[in-house]
Structures are given as structure tokens and as C-alpha cells.
Scaffold this active site. Structure first.
Site, PDB file in Angstrom:
ATOM      1  N   SER B 147      47.119  38.156  21.400  1.00  0.00           N
ATOM      2  CA  SER B 147      46.194  37.098  21.808  1.00  0.00           C
ATOM      3  C   SER B 147      46.167  36.035  20.727  1.00  0.00           C
ATOM      4  CB  SER B 147      44.793  37.683  21.986  1.00  0.00           C
ATOM      5  OG  SER B 147      43.835  36.636  22.081  1.00  0.00           O
ATOM      6  N   TYR B 160      37.342  42.396  18.343  1.00  0.00           N
ATOM      7  CA  TYR B 160      38.498  42.189  19.224  1.00  0.00           C
ATOM      8  C   TYR B 160      39.609  41.450  18.471  1.00  0.00           C
ATOM      9  CZ  TYR B 160      41.284  40.371  23.129  1.00  0.00           C
ATOM     10  OH  TYR B 160      42.310  40.043  23.981  1.00  0.00           O
TER      11      TYR B 160
HETATM   12  N1  LIG Z   1      41.985  37.461  29.560  1.00  0.00           N
HETATM   13  C1  LIG Z   1      42.158  36.811  28.437  1.00  0.00           C
HETATM   14  O1  LIG Z   1      41.544  35.771  28.170  1.00  0.00           O
HETATM   15  C2  LIG Z   1      43.133  37.333  27.427  1.00  0.00           C
HETATM   16  C3  LIG Z   1      43.550  36.473  26.424  1.00  0.00           C
HETATM   17  C4  LIG Z   1      44.450  36.923  25.472  1.00  0.00           C
HETATM   18  C5  LIG Z   1      44.931  38.214  25.538  1.00  0.00           C
HETATM   19  N2  LIG Z   1      44.505  39.041  26.527  1.00  0.00           N
HETATM   20  C6  LIG Z   1      45.040  40.410  26.537  1.00  0.00           C
HETATM   21  O2  LIG Z   1      45.804  40.583  27.690  1.00  0.00           O
HETATM   22  C7  LIG Z   1      45.825  41.970  28.055  1.00  0.00           C
HETATM   23  C8  LIG Z   1      45.490  42.086  29.526  1.00  0.00           C
HETATM   24  O3  LIG Z   1      44.193  41.574  29.756  1.00  0.00           O
HETATM   25  P1  LIG Z   1      43.687  41.025  31.155  1.00  0.00           P
HETATM   26  O4  LIG Z   1      43.191  39.658  30.912  1.00  0.00           O
HETATM   27  O5  LIG Z   1      44.698  41.237  32.174  1.00  0.00           O
HETATM   28  O6  LIG Z   1      42.407  41.902  31.399  1.00  0.00           O
HETATM   29  P2  LIG Z   1      42.272  43.321  32.128  1.00  0.00           P
HETATM   30  O7  LIG Z   1      42.626  43.175  33.544  1.00  0.00           O
HETATM   31  O8  LIG Z   1      40.927  43.825  31.785  1.00  0.00           O
HETATM   32  O9  LIG Z   1      43.370  44.201  31.409  1.00  0.00           O
HETATM   33  C9  LIG Z   1      43.093  45.117  30.378  1.00  0.00           C
HETATM   34  C10 LIG Z   1      43.844  46.390  30.670  1.00  0.00           C
HETATM   35  O10 LIG Z   1      43.562  47.391  29.690  1.00  0.00           O
HETATM   36  C11 LIG Z   1      43.159  48.571  30.365  1.00  0.00           C
HETATM   37  N3  LIG Z   1      42.269  49.397  29.568  1.00  0.00           N
HETATM   38  C12 LIG Z   1      41.159  49.035  28.906  1.00  0.00           C
HETATM   39  N4  LIG Z   1      40.615  50.109  28.306  1.00  0.00           N
HETATM   40  C13 LIG Z   1      41.380  51.184  28.608  1.00  0.00           C
HETATM   41  C14 LIG Z   1      41.345  52.555  28.294  1.00  0.00           C
HETATM   42  N5  LIG Z   1      40.388  53.080  27.541  1.00  0.00           N
HETATM   43  N6  LIG Z   1      42.315  53.358  28.770  1.00  0.00           N
HETATM   44  C15 LIG Z   1      43.294  52.855  29.541  1.00  0.00           C
HETATM   45  N7  LIG Z   1      43.380  51.552  29.868  1.00  0.00           N
HETATM   46  C16 LIG Z   1      42.435  50.726  29.407  1.00  0.00           C
HETATM   47  C17 LIG Z   1      42.462  48.059  31.591  1.00  0.00           C
HETATM   48  O11 LIG Z   1      42.281  49.071  32.555  1.00  0.00           O
HETATM   49  P3  LIG Z   1      41.252  48.847  33.798  1.00  0.00           P
HETATM   50  O12 LIG Z   1      41.878  47.872  34.692  1.00  0.00           O
HETATM   51  O13 LIG Z   1      41.125  50.196  34.366  1.00  0.00           O
HETATM   52  O14 LIG Z   1      39.980  48.319  33.176  1.00  0.00           O
HETATM   53  C18 LIG Z   1      43.427  46.992  32.004  1.00  0.00           C
HETATM   54  O15 LIG Z   1      44.557  47.537  32.618  1.00  0.00           O
HETATM   55  C19 LIG Z   1      44.846  42.654  27.151  1.00  0.00           C
HETATM   56  O16 LIG Z   1      45.555  43.264  26.067  1.00  0.00           O
HETATM   57  C20 LIG Z   1      44.009  41.508  26.619  1.00  0.00           C
HETATM   58  O17 LIG Z   1      43.459  41.808  25.381  1.00  0.00           O
HETATM   59  C21 LIG Z   1      43.624  38.623  27.489  1.00  0.00           C
END
Ligand SMILES: NC(=O)c1ccc[n+]([C@@H]2O[C@H](COP(=O)([O-])OP(=O)(O)OC[C@H]3O[C@@H](n4cnc5c(N)ncnc54)[C@H](OP(=O)(O)O)[C@@H]3O)[C@@H](O)[C@H]2O)c1
Ligand SMILES: Cc1cc2nc3c(=O)[nH]c(=O)nc-3n(C[C@H](O)[C@H](O)[C@H](O)COP(=O)(O)OP(=O)(O)OC[C@H]3O[C@@H](n4cnc5c(N)ncnc54)[C@H](O)[C@@H]3O)c2cc1C
Lengths: 444, 255
Positions: B147, B160
Site C-alpha cells: 500500500s 496498518y
Molecule cells: N482498499 C484500499 O484502499 C487499499 C489500499 C491499499 C492497499 N490495500 C490492500 O489491498 C489488499 C486487498 O484489500 P481490499 O481493498 O480488496 O479489501 P478486502 O476485500 O477487505 O480484502 C482483504 C482480504 O484479506 C482477507 N483477510 C483479512 N483478514 C483475514 C484473516 N484473518 N484470515 C484470512 N483472510 C483475511 C479478507 O478476507 P474476507 O473477505 O473474508 O474479509 C480479504 O480477502 C489488502 O492487503 C489491503 O491492505 C487496500
């Protein structure tokens, strides 16, 4: 055994494997106990001669050339380069009946791809001039010919090394009187003109190939230079010679900056090439290497395409679907993906080899630098066009075909698979290309 | 097998229900990908993502269950996921991530440690197993979703951001270690993305949707660049932000 990073001539999708260089059939046989693929001089463009995490068998240890008999039969080790073979044979008045556009290929690689040359319309592919093949497979070593173990013989032609390792090849060579070729050159302002001339006039020539400019749009789309030739007889040359070809002189420095070959420079090159060709030239004497292997004068020219490399797209279509050639060129020029001069040729009859590429009709080959976002999609569209026309893409050049498209393009695939199942029941012979195309996996 | 254009034919996603990863998988399936393995903690969400992959052209879409709060399972999850690919794996996306609400966690040692476990420890355990397997494979690629928060940590999200920073730096070392192995690792650094992770949060400049991230990711996979920024301009924005004096940074970031 050393771990090496290998890619094809296009320098895309490299992988790391263990490299071995066996020097006899026992060593080859010993290597076939696990996943393995043979490699020659790496002149196929894509991922045919590499195997991620497996063993790559460098064929350069399989050397040796027999004396050439008075009938022109010669038995050659699979690791001998065409360059070396010709250096031996030309001074004795023998030429290889089919040569690809470079001498830097191994005899094993020529069989693996079942190579074709500028005379396919007349003489077919190299398979038609092979009298015997020795093949080491996981179930044993076979001496094959069109009459002995014929199924394995044909299945090996163009099979990209997937039936076994060819260790030696017996060629029927062709008599030449001099080391010169008489060349006729004609310039055409559009594609239709050159294609109709080739369709009606090629039969009168031993060799024929056209270079097409794919970057000019509009009226001059597909302008072309057609060169056709005959071996020069001794009676028509003042000072006849039989000299062996020269070695490369120039060398491209390590990794030209990516994009040295960009749309502008490619366009400029195409323009220059086109302008420098005479409108009509008759009976110009050229050396064998100038006529057959013009690119061999610059070593490592593939590095000009920079770090990301390039792909070559070569396909063939039957005569009835000649319009596919026009359509392919107009789609490419419309999408403005840069392309070097494309090579256009006519193909004659095919051999019985199930995976051999050439089919009667037309073939077009294009060099395309990797980079433009739309290139992958444009080539997928061309695949569909070629498939609908009953045509196919050449595996020796391929680095991006999808498995289902490949299977549809090679309807005799099952014939190949049944031979493969017999000589390689465990599927030891595989490659990055085979894995990508699910080639050799019966239920892929 | 990856082809000349860097288009994978199979893909494994650790965090397969991630909105960003799903958008990437949709685009991959529309190109060449025909086998998808999705690992995550919620079977229902995984099934939905798998069905979507099939809709976009995947012939096979399988799932694997795990919880990233237990790094002890990472090797098993990797082994199981790769086995379901049924051959050499082309691309592994590490998308697991937990944003959480900092104000609720910063005084809670257990919650703070959980942020490191899910965002760093589990992914690094998985990457350790993956690294060895891809080196043996002589090929294959890893994409880790980091990120921009990793580039400069914000007071209001230091758990985070700090965790992502750890992951990001570790991944740079892993990427270096893969040089010459035939395998490689790329880092994706998105800015603020509208996804289920950020629903309800105030949007900031350079916010994008998941499809835009996916597009930039596919382009980055094709060029093979070490760090993929989305949107690309953030490369320059964060070059400046990284060098701001602390006070100026706080004024800007804590608003
Ligand atoms: N959205 C943003 O603004 C943003 C910006 C920069 C980077 N990111 C990064 O991008 C990646 C994907 O994020 P996203 O935006 O697509 O959000 P998201 O849909 O919430 O994705 C997060 C993923 O991590 C999984 N996860 C969380 N805790 C877990 C656990 N204890 N065991 C197994 N799986 C777990 C979630 O599972 P569930 O679906 O079951 O919750 C989901 O598949 C993440 O690494 C996030 O930090 C996001
Ligand atoms: C500039 C240039 C021009 C070309 N022009 C033409 C042309 O006009 N016509 C044409 O047909 N092709 C052409 N080619 C393609 C080239 O002829 C083929 O790719 C040929 O296979 C290359 O031989 P190689 O020794 O480099 O083989 P590699 O590229 O190393 O291997 C090619 C295939 O042959 C297999 N193989 C190698 N050795 C053996 C063995 N001992 N036993 C079994 N299988 C083996 C490999 O497994 C692999 O699948 C051209 C290539 C270049 C670079």
C-alpha cells in the site's frame, strides 16, 4: 549439471532449468528418466526449447558428420549446426535442400520444427528430404525412416522435441554447381499485386519470398518487394566458386535500450528498405548467404528489441482463404502496432507429419516488439481469423497461443498423441511450450 | 505457463475474497487465465469469487480455507493451493490484509499484535514457503499487495501503515533474492481504493475503484516492474510526501 536461465530468440518468458550436454546415446537415454526437453541453438522464438525446473538437454554434444555419398546422402549428428554442415558440403557441391532464414540452427532443431524455406512451394519442408532419423525415447532407441517405424518418424517431424531426442539425421542433399544464386527482384505498390504475381509466377522459380510493409496505411498498404531465385549453373558464371559461407561480422551490444526499435524507427527502416529495392532487377548474382541468410551478418540482432523482447507471429492459410492475409495486415496496420517487414510466402504440399506447420497456401510472418497494450488482443483476434480460415500458427515461432486455439488449429493432434503415449508413456518429454499449450497431456 | 506477454494461465490468490484481487482475477480470466485457486477465511465469499471467475472464463476455480491469524498454517495453505493448480503455478497474488480501526486498537496489545500477524507474519510465512517452491519451479511470479501507506506511516493508521511497511520492505528483500532464479516478486502499492475494506471511510485525493487498480496491475505484470503504483502518478506524489518534514507531513496526513 548447471542451473541456467533460458529463453527463445524473442527473449520473452525466460525460465531456469538444469542444463546437461550429453555426448552419446547412452547419456541421452539416462537423461530421459525425468522431465526433459532437447535444445539446439535456441533459434525458435518462444518457449519450445526450455523447461522450467526440469532438465534441458543441450544437443551440441551430439556431433559428427559422415562423408557425403556420391548420391548426396549424409548422416549428421543432431547437434551439428547448419552453418557447419554447409561449410563442409558446399565446397563439395552439395547444398541443404531446405534452409530456414538463418544458418545458426542445429540439425535437431530443424527436425523439431520441421523447417521450411523459400522453396516450400516446390520442395516441401525438410521432412521431405530426410531419409532416416535416430530417436532416443524413454522406451528405447529407434532407427526410423518413412518406411521403418514410419509413425514415429512422422510424429517427430515438427513435434518440437516432444517424442524424444533425435541423435542423428540422414539428409538427401542437393547438387549445386556454384555458390551463387541468380535473383530477380520486383517492387509492388500494394498487396494484391504482389499476391497475384506470386500465385501465377512462383512455380517458375526455385525460390520465392516477398517482404511486405505492414506499417503503411491507405493506398499503399502492403507494398512489397518480391525476390525470386535459382541456383546459378556453372556455365553462366564467369569465375565459378564453391566457397563456404562467411561468419558473422557485426555484433549488437548487450541489451540495446528498450524501445530502440519503436514505431518511428521501424517505419523509417521499412521506408528505407522499400526505397532501396530496385523496381525490377533481373538475374542479379548473389552469394548463397546473402540470398538465404541475410540476417546472419549481424550477430545477436534480437537484442535490438531491448529487454522486453519481441514475438514473431507466423501463420498459414489455404489458397481459398487468401483474403485472410490482407485482413491480417490491415488489422495490424489499423491498430498501429509496429511491425518490421513481414515475410510472405507460398506453401506447397504438406507432409504426413501431424504437427508439421506448413499447409498448402500462403504463410505470413511478422516480427512484433512486446510493449503495446493492445498487441496481445490484436494477436488473439488474428488467431480467431486464422482458425476460421482453416489455418494455423507455427509453433517454432509461438510464445502466446492459447491451448484450445492450438488444439483446434492442429486437427491431427490425436495421431501425434497416440504415438507420444507409446514412446513416452509417462510424459517425460515436455517443455514450457508444451505446458502452456497442454501439448502432450491427453486430457488437457 | 506465463506467455510472452506475461499473461498467466493459472493464478492462486491468498486472500481470494479481496475486492481488489477479484477485480484483477476478472481481468486475468478475460485474457488467458483458465485455472484459479482462491484461499481465504470465508467459504461463502470464496464461493462467490470462484463463481465470478468462472463467469469470466476460468475452466476451473477452486477454494482453500484458512485464517491468517494463525501463521502456523501458512505452509499448508500454500501447499494445498499449489496442489490444486495441478502443475507449475504462474502467478500467486498475496492480497490478505486487515485495516481495522486504529482508535480501537492502539491501546489494546492483543489487537495491535493481530495487525502484525495478519498483515506481516502470515504473509511472510506464506512467502517463505512460496519462495522455495518457485525457485524449484524455475519460474513463476508473486504479486504482493502492499500500500502507499507503507511509504510513509500516518499517525492515525500507524498499525496498518507500519505493518504494510514491514511487509513491503521484506518483499523487496525477497524480490532481490529471486534475481536469476527464474521466479520473481512484484509489489503493488495502491492508494485509497473503494472496496469493502474502506466502506464508510472518507475518500482522499487519488481515490480509485478496484477496476482501475486491476488495469494498472495487468500493465505492471506485463512490464515486470518491481513496484506497481496505482494510480501511477502516486509514484511521484509519494516521492514528494516521503521527503516532507515531519511537521508538514503530520499536518497533511492527520487532517
Ligand atoms: N482498499 C484500499 O484502499 C487499499 C489500499 C491499499 C492497499 N490495500 C490492500 O489491498 C489488499 C486487498 O484489500 P481490499 O481493498 O480488496 O479489501 P478486502 O476485500 O477487505 O480484502 C482483504 C482480504 O484479506 C482477507 N483477510 C483479512 N483478514 C483475514 C484473516 N484473518 N484470515 C484470512 N483472510 C483475511 C479478507 O478476507 P474476507 O473477505 O473474508 O474479509 C480479504 O480477502 C489488502 O492487503 C489491503 O491492505 C487496500
Ligand atoms: C532469423 C531466423 C530466421 C528463421 N527462419 C526460418 C524459416 O525461414 N523457416 C523456418 O521453418 N524456421 C525459421 N526459423 C526458426 C528456426 O528454424 C527453428 O526455430 C529451428 O527449430 C531452430 O533450431 P535450433 O537448433 O535453434 O532449435 P531450438 O530453438 O533450440 O529448438 C527448437 C525445437 O527443436 C527441438 N529440438 C532441438 N534439438 C532436438 C533434438 N536433438 N531432438 C528433438 N528435438 C530437438 C527443441 O526441443 C525445440 O522444441 C528462423 C529463426 C530465426 C532466428
Amino acid at each position: 549439471m548447471s542451473r541456467v536461465r533460458l529463453s527463445g530468440w524473442g527473449r520473452t518468458a525466460a525460465s531456469v532449468a538444469s542444463l546437461i550436454t550429453p555426448t552419446n546415446e547412452d547419456e541421452v537415454a539416462a537423461a530421459l528418466s525425468g522431465e526433459v526437453i532437447a535444445r539446439g541453438l535456441g533459434r525458435s522464438y518462444g518457449d519450445a526449447a526450455q523447461l522450467a525446473g526440469g532438465v534441458v538437454l543441450d544437443n551440441s554434444g551430439l556431433v559428427g558428420v559422415s562423408p557425403i555419398t556420391s548420391e548426396g546422402l549424409v548422416t549428421v549428428g543432431a547437434g551439428v549446426s547448419l552453418d557447419d554442415l554447409l561449410a563442409l558440403s558446399i565446397p563439395q557441391g552439395w547444398f541443404i535442400p531446405v534452409t530456414p532464414g538463418t544458418r545458426q540452427v542445429s540439425v535437431g532443431g530443424m527436425i523439431g520444427a520441421d523447417v521450411h524455406g523459400k522453396n516450400h512451394h516446390r520442395d516441401g519442408s525438410i521432412a521431405a528430404h530426410v531419409r532416416a532419423l535416430r530417436i532416443v525415447t524413454p522406451v528405447g532407441t529407434f532407427e526410423t525412416s518413412p518406411t521403418r517405424e514410419a509413425e514415429l518418424f512422422w510424429a517427430t517431424m515438427g513435434a518440437m522435441g516432444l517424442t524424444g531426442v533425435v541423435t542423428s539425421v540422414t539428409f538427401q542433399m542437393m547438387r549445386i554447381e556454384t555458390d551463387q544464386v541468380f535473383v530477380d527482384t520486383d517492387r509492388f505498390d500494394d498487396l494484391d499485386a504482389v499476391m497475384s504475381e506470386m500465385a501465377s509466377g512462383d512455380d517458375a522459380y526455385h525460390y520465392s519470398v516477398a517482404w511486405v510493409d505492414c506499417m503503411t496505411r491507405g493506398r499503399h498498404m502492403g507494398r512489397a518487394i518480391l525476390t525470386r531465385g535459382e541456383h546459378a549453373p556453372v556455365s553462366q558464371i564467369d569465375e565459378p566458386h564453391l566457397r563456404s559461407p562467411r561468419a558473422a561480422r557485426l555484433k549488437v551490444p548487450l541489451d540495446a535500450p528498450s524501445g530502440l526499435l519503436n514505431p518511428l524507427s521501424i517505419k523509417a527502416f521499412n521506408e528505407l528498405w522499400f526505397r532501396s529495392a530496385p523496381r525490377h532487377e533481373r538475374h542479379e548474382a548473389q552469394s548463397l548467404s546473402t540470398f538465404f541468410h541475410p540476417l546472419d551478418g549481424v550477430r545477436d540482432w534480437n537484442r535490438l528489441y531491448g529487454r522486453r523482447g519481441f514475438v514473431q507471429y507466423q501463420f498459414c492459410v489455404p489458397d481459398e482463404r487468401a483474403e485472410t492475409i490482407v485482413e491480417a495486415i490491415s488489422r495490424l496496420s489499423a491498430s498501429r502496432v509496429p511491425s518490421f517487414l513481414a515475410v510472405l510466402k507460398r506453401f506447397g504440399p504438406a507432409t504426413p507429419a501431424p504437427l508439421s506447420f506448413p499447409q498448402p497456401g500462403w504463410t505470413l510472418a511478422l516480427d512484433l516488439p512486446v510493449g503495446p497494450d493492445k498487441l496481445p488482443g490484436v494477436l488473439d483476434e488474428l488467431d480467431a481469423l486464422v482458425l476460421a480460415a482453416g489455418g494455423r500458427v507455427y509453433l517454432a515461432k509461438d510464445a502466446r497461443l492459447a491451448p484450445a486455439t492450438f488444439a483446434a488449429m492442429y486437427p491431427q493432434l490425436d495421431d501425434f498423441l497416440s504415438v507420444k503415449a507409446r514412446v513416452d508413456p509417462e510424459g517425460h518429454l515436455t517443455s514450457d511450450l508444451a505446458r502452456r499449450l497442454h501439448l502432450g497431456f491427453p486430457h488437457g | 505457463m506465463d506467455n510472452a506477454f506475461g499473461q498467466p494461465q493459472n493464478v492462486v490468490v491468498l486472500g481470494g475474497s479481496s475486492d481488489i484481487a477479484r477485480a484483477i482475477v476478472r481481468k486475468l480470466c478475460a485474457a488467458r487465465t483458465n485455472t484459479v485457486v482462491l484461499a481465504g477465511r470465508n467459504q461463502e465469499l470464496l464461493d462467490a469469487a470462484a463463481a465470478e471467475a468462472r463467469d469470466y472464463g476460468a475452466a476451473t476455480a477452486e477454494t482453500v480455507l484458512f485464517d491468517a491469524e494463525d501463521p502456523g498454517n501458512a505452509a499448508r495453505v500454500v501447499a494445498e493451493s499449489l496442489a490444486k493448480v495441478g502443475g507449475p503455478v504462474d502467478l500467486v497474488i498475496v492480497a490478505v490484509g486487515l485495516l481495522g480501526t486504529q482508535s480501537e486498537m492502539e491501546d489494546d496489545p492483543v489487537a495491535a499484535a493481530r495487525m502484525i500477524t495478519v498483515n506481516v507474519t502470515w504473509p511472510v510465512a506464506a512467502l517463505t514457503e512460496l519462495r522455495a517452491r518457485l525457485v524449484a519451479q524455475g519460474r513463476g511470479r508473486i504479486l504482493v499487495i502492499s500500500s502507499v501507506a507503507a511509504v510513509r506511516v500516518r499517525r492515525t493508521q500507524y498499525l496498518y501503515g507500519g505493518a504494510k511497511a514491514g511487509l513491503d520492505r521484506l518483499c523487496q528483500g525477497i524480490a532481490d533474492s529471486l534475481e536469476g532464479s527464474g521466479a520473481s516478486l512484484q509489489i503493488l502499492r495502491p492508494g485509497f481504493v473503494r472496496s469493502k475494506m474502506t466502506t464508510g471511510q472518507r475518500e482522499i485525493p487519488f481515490t480509485t475503484g478496484v477496476n482501475e487498480v486491476a488495469e494498472n496491475t495487468l500493465r505492471g505484470l506485463a512490464t515486470g516492474e518491481r513496484i506497481i503504483w496505482s494510480p501511477p502518478i502516486l509514484r511521484y506524489v509519494f516521492f514528494v510526501l516521503r521527503h516532507l518534514p515531519t511537521k508538514a507531513w503530520r499536518l497533511l496526513a492527520d487532517r
